[in-house]
Design a protein around this motif. Structure first.
Motif, PDB file in Angstrom:
ATOM      1  N   ALA A  14       0.843  -1.199   0.000  1.00  0.00           N
ATOM      2  CA  ALA A  14       0.000   0.000   0.000  1.00  0.00           C
ATOM      3  C   ALA A  14       0.874   1.245   0.000  1.00  0.00           C
ATOM      4  N   PHE A  15       0.319   2.331  -0.556  1.00  0.00           N
ATOM      5  CA  PHE A  15       0.921   3.653  -0.484  1.00  0.00           C
ATOM      6  C   PHE A  15       0.030   4.509   0.405  1.00  0.00           C
ATOM      7  N   PHE A  16       0.626   5.401   1.184  1.00  0.00           N
ATOM      8  CA  PHE A  16      -0.182   6.317   1.973  1.00  0.00           C
ATOM      9  C   PHE A  16       0.586   7.594   2.253  1.00  0.00           C
ATOM     10  N   ASN A  17      -0.179   8.643   2.539  1.00  0.00           N
ATOM     11  CA  ASN A  17       0.384   9.950   2.876  1.00  0.00           C
ATOM     12  C   ASN A  17       0.006  10.303   4.302  1.00  0.00           C
ATOM     13  N   VAL A  18       0.905  10.998   4.971  1.00  0.00           N
ATOM     14  CA  VAL A  18       0.653  11.499   6.310  1.00  0.00           C
ATOM     15  C   VAL A  18       0.938  12.988   6.277  1.00  0.00           C
ATOM     16  N   ARG A  19      -0.023  13.783   6.733  1.00  0.00           N
ATOM     17  CA  ARG A  19       0.162  15.228   6.688  1.00  0.00           C
ATOM     18  C   ARG A  19      -0.275  15.845   8.009  1.00  0.00           C
ATOM     19  N   ASP A  20       0.544  16.730   8.507  1.00  0.00           N
ATOM     20  CA  ASP A  20       0.233  17.512   9.691  1.00  0.00           C
ATOM     21  C   ASP A  20       0.358  18.971   9.273  1.00  0.00           C
ATOM     22  N   PHE A  39       6.125  -6.897   7.702  1.00  0.00           N
ATOM     23  CA  PHE A  39       6.022  -5.693   6.891  1.00  0.00           C
ATOM     24  C   PHE A  39       6.921  -4.622   7.487  1.00  0.00           C
ATOM     25  N   ARG A  40       7.203  -3.604   6.677  1.00  0.00           N
ATOM     26  CA  ARG A  40       7.923  -2.431   7.160  1.00  0.00           C
ATOM     27  C   ARG A  40       7.429  -1.228   6.368  1.00  0.00           C
ATOM     28  N   ILE A  41       7.750  -0.055   6.869  1.00  0.00           N
ATOM     29  CA  ILE A  41       7.366   1.190   6.207  1.00  0.00           C
ATOM     30  C   ILE A  41       8.600   1.792   5.561  1.00  0.00           C
ATOM     31  N   THR A  42       8.436   2.244   4.317  1.00  0.00           N
ATOM     32  CA  THR A  42       9.512   2.903   3.591  1.00  0.00           C
ATOM     33  C   THR A  42       9.089   4.337   3.289  1.00  0.00           C
ATOM     34  N   LEU A  43       9.945   5.291   3.615  1.00  0.00           N
ATOM     35  CA  LEU A  43       9.687   6.688   3.300  1.00  0.00           C
ATOM     36  C   LEU A  43       9.997   6.922   1.825  1.00  0.00           C
ATOM     37  N   LEU A  44       9.029   7.461   1.079  1.00  0.00           N
ATOM     38  CA  LEU A  44       9.199   7.703  -0.355  1.00  0.00           C
ATOM     39  C   LEU A  44       9.514   9.169  -0.654  1.00  0.00           C
ATOM     40  N   ALA A  45       8.871  10.061   0.064  1.00  0.00           N
ATOM     41  CA  ALA A  45       9.051  11.507  -0.104  1.00  0.00           C
ATOM     42  C   ALA A  45       8.680  12.145   1.232  1.00  0.00           C
ATOM     43  N   ALA A  46       8.588  13.473   1.256  1.00  0.00           N
ATOM     44  CA  ALA A  46       8.363  14.198   2.510  1.00  0.00           C
ATOM     45  C   ALA A  46       7.253  13.588   3.373  1.00  0.00           C
ATOM     46  N   TYR A  49       4.617   7.470   2.050  1.00  0.00           N
ATOM     47  CA  TYR A  49       5.181   6.225   2.562  1.00  0.00           C
ATOM     48  C   TYR A  49       4.639   5.044   1.775  1.00  0.00           C
ATOM     49  N   ALA A  50       5.349   3.919   1.870  1.00  0.00           N
ATOM     50  CA  ALA A  50       4.877   2.662   1.301  1.00  0.00           C
ATOM     51  C   ALA A  50       4.963   1.593   2.381  1.00  0.00           C
ATOM     52  N   LEU A  51       3.949   0.751   2.431  1.00  0.00           N
ATOM     53  CA  LEU A  51       3.975  -0.446   3.271  1.00  0.00           C
ATOM     54  C   LEU A  51       4.475  -1.563   2.382  1.00  0.00           C
TER      55      LEU A  51
END
Length: 95
Positions: A14-20, A39-46, A49-51
């Motif tokens: 999965a791909f997901f975005n987190v914004r504050d 599973f692990r989380i990979t940072l793709l950009a600011a 993220y990707a699971l």
């Protein structure tokens, strides 16, 4: 989400975005998984993220995973939010 048990490590689930919307440290976020899972989380950009899978999967041992992602800001009074994703494994080696 469904995923083949034959998926190799590093397969994107999965791909997901987190914004504050805060500024400074209060606006910077980190993500982590809770519990032991393949599973692990990979940072793709600011804030993207990707699971991804971190090891081989076996549907005969576990048919589905409830993967909980926790996002947290880096403020002095850190705030966090969690979301659980259901990942079902598809069987590929039964006759």
């Amino acid at each position: 989400s469904t995923l083949s048990e034959a998926a190799p490590p590093n397969t994107v689930v999965a791909f997901f975005n987190v914004r504050d919307r805060d500024s400074g440290d209060n606006g910077r976020t980190t993500c982590e998984l809770t519990g032991e899972q393949p599973f692990r989380i990979t940072l793709l950009a600011a804030d993207a993220y990707a699971l991804v899978t971190s090891e081989a999967l076996d549907r005969e041992q576990v048919e589905e995973y409830n993967v909980t992602v926790r996002a947290r800001d880096e403020g002095s009074l850190a705030l966090s939010a969690s979301k659980t994703l259901l990942v079902r494994l598809l069987d590929v080696n039964d006759n």
